[in-house]
Scaffold this motif. Structure first.
Motif, short mmCIF file in Angstrom:
data_model
loop_
_atom_site.label_atom_id
_atom_site.label_comp_id
_atom_site.label_asym_id
_atom_site.label_seq_id
_atom_site.Cartn_x
_atom_site.Cartn_y
_atom_site.Cartn_z
N VAL A 55 9.46 1.75 -5.43
CA VAL A 55 8.61 0.79 -6.14
C VAL A 55 9.37 -0.51 -6.40
O VAL A 55 8.85 -1.62 -6.19
CB VAL A 55 8.10 1.39 -7.46
N ALA A 56 10.62 -0.40 -6.84
CA ALA A 56 11.42 -1.59 -7.16
C ALA A 56 11.64 -2.45 -5.93
O ALA A 56 11.54 -3.69 -5.99
CB ALA A 56 12.76 -1.16 -7.76
N LEU A 57 11.92 -1.83 -4.79
CA LEU A 57 12.13 -2.59 -3.56
C LEU A 57 10.86 -3.35 -3.16
O LEU A 57 10.93 -4.53 -2.77
CB LEU A 57 12.56 -1.67 -2.43
N GLU A 58 9.71 -2.69 -3.25
CA GLU A 58 8.46 -3.37 -2.90
C GLU A 58 8.18 -4.53 -3.85
O GLU A 58 7.70 -5.58 -3.44
CB GLU A 58 7.30 -2.37 -2.92
N SER A 63 4.54 -9.76 -3.96
CA SER A 63 3.96 -10.21 -5.23
C SER A 63 3.71 -9.01 -6.13
O SER A 63 3.02 -8.07 -5.73
CB SER A 63 2.64 -10.94 -4.96
N PRO A 64 4.25 -9.01 -7.35
CA PRO A 64 4.07 -7.84 -8.22
C PRO A 64 2.61 -7.48 -8.46
O PRO A 64 2.25 -6.28 -8.45
CB PRO A 64 4.76 -8.27 -9.52
N GLY A 65 1.74 -8.47 -8.67
CA GLY A 65 0.34 -8.18 -8.91
C GLY A 65 -0.30 -7.46 -7.74
O GLY A 65 -1.12 -6.56 -7.91
N GLN A 66 0.06 -7.88 -6.53
CA GLN A 66 -0.49 -7.24 -5.33
C GLN A 66 0.13 -5.86 -5.11
O GLN A 66 -0.58 -4.89 -4.83
CB GLN A 66 -0.24 -8.13 -4.12
N ILE A 67 1.44 -5.77 -5.24
CA ILE A 67 2.14 -4.51 -4.98
C ILE A 67 1.63 -3.42 -5.92
O ILE A 67 1.37 -2.28 -5.51
CB ILE A 67 3.65 -4.69 -5.14
N LEU A 68 1.46 -3.74 -7.19
CA LEU A 68 1.05 -2.74 -8.17
C LEU A 68 -0.40 -2.30 -7.98
O LEU A 68 -0.84 -1.34 -8.63
CB LEU A 68 1.23 -3.29 -9.59
N TYR A 70 -1.60 -1.12 -5.14
CA TYR A 70 -1.70 -0.11 -4.09
C TYR A 70 -1.66 1.30 -4.68
O TYR A 70 -0.91 1.58 -5.62
CB TYR A 70 -0.58 -0.28 -3.07
N PHE A 71 -2.46 2.18 -4.09
CA PHE A 71 -2.52 3.57 -4.53
C PHE A 71 -1.15 4.24 -4.43
O PHE A 71 -0.74 4.98 -5.34
CB PHE A 71 -3.54 4.34 -3.68
N GLY A 72 -0.45 4.00 -3.32
CA GLY A 72 0.86 4.63 -3.14
C GLY A 72 1.86 4.22 -4.20
O GLY A 72 2.68 5.04 -4.63
N ILE A 73 1.82 2.96 -4.61
CA ILE A 73 2.72 2.48 -5.67
C ILE A 73 2.37 3.14 -7.00
O ILE A 73 3.25 3.62 -7.73
CB ILE A 73 2.63 0.95 -5.79
N GLN A 74 1.10 3.20 -7.32
CA GLN A 74 0.68 3.82 -8.58
C GLN A 74 1.01 5.31 -8.59
O GLN A 74 1.42 5.85 -9.62
CB GLN A 74 -0.82 3.59 -8.78
N ALA A 75 0.85 5.98 -7.45
CA ALA A 75 1.21 7.39 -7.37
C ALA A 75 2.71 7.58 -7.57
O ALA A 75 3.15 8.54 -8.23
CB ALA A 75 0.78 7.97 -6.03
N ALA A 76 3.52 6.67 -7.02
CA ALA A 76 4.97 6.78 -7.19
C ALA A 76 5.38 6.52 -8.63
O ALA A 76 6.31 7.16 -9.15
CB ALA A 76 5.67 5.79 -6.26
#
Length: 252
Positions: A55-58, A63-68, A70-76
């Motif tokens: 998550v930190a690398l992404e 963009s934090p707003g865009q990265i957060l 994603y389903f995969g990011i939220q699952a992680a």
């Protein structure tokens, strides 16, 4: 005046037959002393580290707003929080977290891994949460983030479940509740796209949820097929949880 108390109390009549004790369920925690599990705690800390590093690398690359979003990011993120809490309880010999919560974290991270490897990992143009237009080069930060999020962290979560977690804790009644988050995410994803202007990068976060390309009928059909697959996976996890051996030798 009250009646005098007799010096001798007559014997009560015997109860006919042999008394039958009613069966009762006593939780294992009432008869088995809790034990610290330091190796389990360390492994779960490592699992949290893998997921949080991805998550930190992404977040550093996009963009934090865009990265957060994603389903995969939220699952992680959910896996990170659950692993940290589970590690603390294993270290302190406390009762484990609710199986509804740990099962949800396992299901969502496995879903994100399967969707990436089966549907997104070989698309053209390549799937990217940071807007990259070229496939990630091996050992590049973007490549490393994808490996952590969709291979290493889900693999560690499965190992935790198979080897460090007693079986039989998941139940079929929990599966319907687990589907609420994917449904809420579908609503969030489509609502987010409607609030963004046409042509905005990553307006639709996943190609199979792209209403511009598939139309809403096609998008909802894709979502229905994925939802059925997710529910089937949830039922399969429950079935496997009740048939796999007990690796820890007891039920905490």
């Amino acid at each position: 005046m009250t009646a005098p108390i007799p010096r001798e109390i007559p014997d009560l009549p015997a109860v006919p037959g042999t008394p039958v004790l009613l069966p009762g369920h006593v939780p294992a925690t009432a008869v088995v002393a809790p034990a610290r599990r330091p190796l389990t705690a360390v492994f779960r800390l490592a699992t949290a580290a893998l997921a949080s590093a991805g998550v930190a690398l992404e977040l550093l690359l996009g963009s934090p707003g865009q990265i957060l979003s994603y389903f995969g990011i939220q699952a992680a993120i959910l896996l990170t929080l659950v692993s940290l809490a589970s590690a603390r309880r294993a270290w302190q010999a406390s009762r484990p977290l609710s199986s509804s919560l740990t099962g949800a974290a396992l299901l969502y991270i496995v879903i994100s891994a399967l969707v990436y490897h089966l549907l997104l990992g070989h698309t053209d143009p390549p799937f990217s949460m940071t807007g990259a237009t070229h496939p990630p080069v091996a050992w590049h930060p973007q490549w490393l983030a994808l490996q952590l999020l969709y291979t290493a962290a889900p693999g560690a979560a499965l190992v935790d479940w198979l080897i460090l977690t007693p079986p039989g804790r998941l139940h079929l009644r929990q599966t319907a509740g687990w589907m609420l988050y994917p449904l809420a995410y579908l609503v969030f994803s489509l609502t987010r796209a409607e609030l963004l202007l046409p042509g905005t990068p990553a307006r639709y976060l996943y190609p199979f949820l792209d209403a511009e390309q598939h139309g809403y009928r096609g998008t909802l059909a894709n979502a229905l097929l994925l939802g059925l697959a997710f529910y089937t996976l949830a039922v399969l996890l429950v079935a496997l949880d009740h048939t796999r051996p007990n690796p820890v030798g007891r039920r905490p």
